[in-house]
Design a protein around this motif. Structure first.
Motif, PDB file in Angstrom:
ATOM      1  N   HIS A  30       0.957  -1.482   0.072  1.00  0.00           N
ATOM      2  CA  HIS A  30       0.047  -0.262  -0.321  1.00  0.00           C
ATOM      3  C   HIS A  30       0.882   1.453  -0.100  1.00  0.00           C
ATOM      4  CE1 HIS A  30       0.872  -0.872   4.417  1.00  0.00           C
ATOM      5  NE2 HIS A  30       0.681   0.346   4.658  1.00  0.00           N
ATOM      6  N   ARG A  36      -0.806   3.386  -4.714  1.00  0.00           N
ATOM      7  CA  ARG A  36      -1.491   5.363  -4.795  1.00  0.00           C
ATOM      8  C   ARG A  36      -2.108   5.591  -6.213  1.00  0.00           C
ATOM      9  NH1 ARG A  36       3.337   5.982  -2.162  1.00  0.00           N
ATOM     10  NH2 ARG A  36       4.636   6.399  -3.931  1.00  0.00           N
ATOM     11  N   TYR A  39      -5.553   3.641  -5.537  1.00  0.00           N
ATOM     12  CA  TYR A  39      -6.457   4.749  -4.757  1.00  0.00           C
ATOM     13  C   TYR A  39      -6.658   5.973  -5.251  1.00  0.00           C
ATOM     14  CZ  TYR A  39      -7.839   5.805   0.314  1.00  0.00           C
ATOM     15  OH  TYR A  39      -8.442   5.847   1.484  1.00  0.00           O
ATOM     16  N   SER A 234      -4.146   6.225   2.069  1.00  0.00           N
ATOM     17  CA  SER A 234      -4.694   5.928   3.776  1.00  0.00           C
ATOM     18  C   SER A 234      -4.125   6.376   4.499  1.00  0.00           C
ATOM     19  CB  SER A 234      -6.155   4.882   3.478  1.00  0.00           C
ATOM     20  OG  SER A 234      -4.683   3.797   3.921  1.00  0.00           O
ATOM     21  N   THR A 240      -6.294  -3.401   1.653  1.00  0.00           N
ATOM     22  CA  THR A 240      -5.689  -3.434  -0.216  1.00  0.00           C
ATOM     23  C   THR A 240      -6.616  -4.790  -1.248  1.00  0.00           C
ATOM     24  OG1 THR A 240      -4.050  -4.978   0.373  1.00  0.00           O
ATOM     25  CG2 THR A 240      -3.063  -2.821   0.392  1.00  0.00           C
ATOM     26  N   ILE A 243      -9.878  -3.282  -1.897  1.00  0.00           N
ATOM     27  CA  ILE A 243      -9.703  -1.986  -2.619  1.00  0.00           C
ATOM     28  C   ILE A 243      -9.273  -2.381  -4.382  1.00  0.00           C
ATOM     29  CG2 ILE A 243      -8.253  -0.247  -3.852  1.00  0.00           C
ATOM     30  CD1 ILE A 243      -8.249   0.263  -0.026  1.00  0.00           C
TER      31      ILE A 243
END
Length: 395
Positions: A30, A36, A39, A234, A240, A243
């Motif tokens: 992450h 990134r 995300y 985050s 993870t 996501i």
């Protein structure tokens, strides 16, 4: 016959196969550039899915975590808040607000019903800091009129927070147009992935309120999460694999919208509305009563069992005979209703299959005193009528 296990519950909902495959391959750290980028894309897609220009944050928690954050970040001990409750999840707002020392005013309706604007207006005062409500009360299958409540607080200093964990992806909201300050969603509903992620949109009014809130916050400090999100990160270790699964879900929804995520979301909503209408028609054809007849939700249909029967028997027969999981009532409603959901990865054949199973079960419980195919016909007529309105017919 063999039985395939199927979920017809209002959460968790059936898992999107592409999301399951994505989770299996989610070997990613992450704190890397790859994560990134993912995300930031997920946060941008969440804004489209929710339908807002406001910031949307993602939390590793159940939806209740985002509900708690909406109390701890927006109020101070002793603040007066108004809670709209007509079921178990409205009562959760009440209990959360009391746990954080708020003075709680209640606008209540019996289970299976919804409140009126007049009731809410009568309880609103200049001291009301926040109104907390559901979009859909999934314990009863009722839908609240969020637009009407939002209109009451427009132009005031009162914030509006909506638990739309079951409502997003099944109900149309105009978040910015109606002036809703916080809208909460959960991963295990219309987004078709497992539980474990909560998300919430936050208005500028709400961000300003956070600067004066005096509740202690740490994990659920939304200001901290906002700063991290701006960098594609985050604040704490994210979920993870979930996501990554959410990214696959957005790809699927976008594909259904011919490359347009908002159109794909609207298709999800239309799908839920139609499946719910089919199920309501089938229940009526079986002479079963709806639990929320005047304000039915699209996310799920709550049905009262035949006279003299415990709804747990219907739930048990769905599972034992067909491998299907439907939900019993919660708390005091256990035994008095069962709930069939229409959220997310749930289509025409799922709807027809659930109705056929219900027809079979009711026929057995009523000793065969029903006409098989009658409920299916009622549902199919609803479907045919909807298609006739949207699909031009050429001869």
């Amino acid at each position: 016959m063999i039985k395939k296990n199927r979920l017809f519950t209002p959460g968790p909902t059936p898992l999107l196969p592409a999301a399951a495959r994505a989770m299996a391959a989610a070997d990613i750290h992450h704190r890397t550039a790859d994560f990134r980028a993912l995300y930031q894309r997920i946060l941008a897609d969440l804004k489209v899915f929710v339908g807002t220009q406001n910031d949307v944050l993602l939390l590793a928690s159940s939806g209740t975590g985002a509900m708690e954050a909406s109390i701890s970040n927006l109020t101070s001990p002793g603040d007066r808040v108004l809670v709209i409750t007509a079921g178990k999840f409205g009562e959760r707002w009440r209990d959360l607000a009391k746990a954080f020392g708020c003075q709680v005013d209640l606008v209540e309706a019996p289970y299976g019903e919804t409140v009126t604007s007049e009731q809410v207006r009568a309880k609103l005062t200049s001291d009301t800091r926040v109104v907390y409500m559901q979009g859909t009360e999934s314990s009863t299958g009722a839908r609240h009129d969020v637009k009407a409540i939002a209109k009451l607080v427009q132009g005031t200093d009162t914030l509006l927070v909506v638990d739309a964990i079951t409502g997003l992806g099944t109900t149309k909201f105009d978040i910015d147009g109606w002036g809703i300050d916080v809208v909460i969603g959960g991963s295990q509903k219309a987004l078709m992935i497992p539980p474990g992620l909560a998300y919430l949109s936050v208005s500028e009014r709400a961000w300003k309120r956070m600067e004066t809130s005096k509740h202690p916050r740490y994990y659920f400090d939304l200001r901290k999460e906002r700063k991290s999100a701006a960098k594609g990160e985050s604040s704490f270790t994210p979920a993870t694999s979930l996501i990554v699964a959410m990214g696959a879900a957005f790809d699927y929804i976008r594909e259904n919208g011919k490359g347009d995520l908002a159109k794909g979301r609207d298709q999800l909503i239309d799908n839920a509305e139609l499946a719910a209408a089919m199920t309501r028609a089938a229940a009526k054809a079986l002479d079963l009563k709806l639990f929320s007849p005047t304000c039915p939700a699209a996310a799920l249909t709550a049905i009262i069992p035949p006279d003299g029967l415990d709804s747990g028997e219907i739930v048990k027969r769905f599972r034992d005979q067909f491998g299907a999981v439907v939900a019993n009532g919660q708390g005091d409603m256990k035994g008095h209703l069962f709930r069939i959901a229409h959220i997310g990865y749930y289509d025409y054949l799922d709807t027809i299959g659930a109705i056929a199973a219900l027809e079979q079960i009711v026929g057995e419980l009523k000793s065969g005193h029903i006409e098989f195919g009658f409920a299916l016909r009622a549902a199919q007529e609803v479907f045919a009528s909807a298609r006739a309105e949207k699909v031009p017919v050429t001869v």
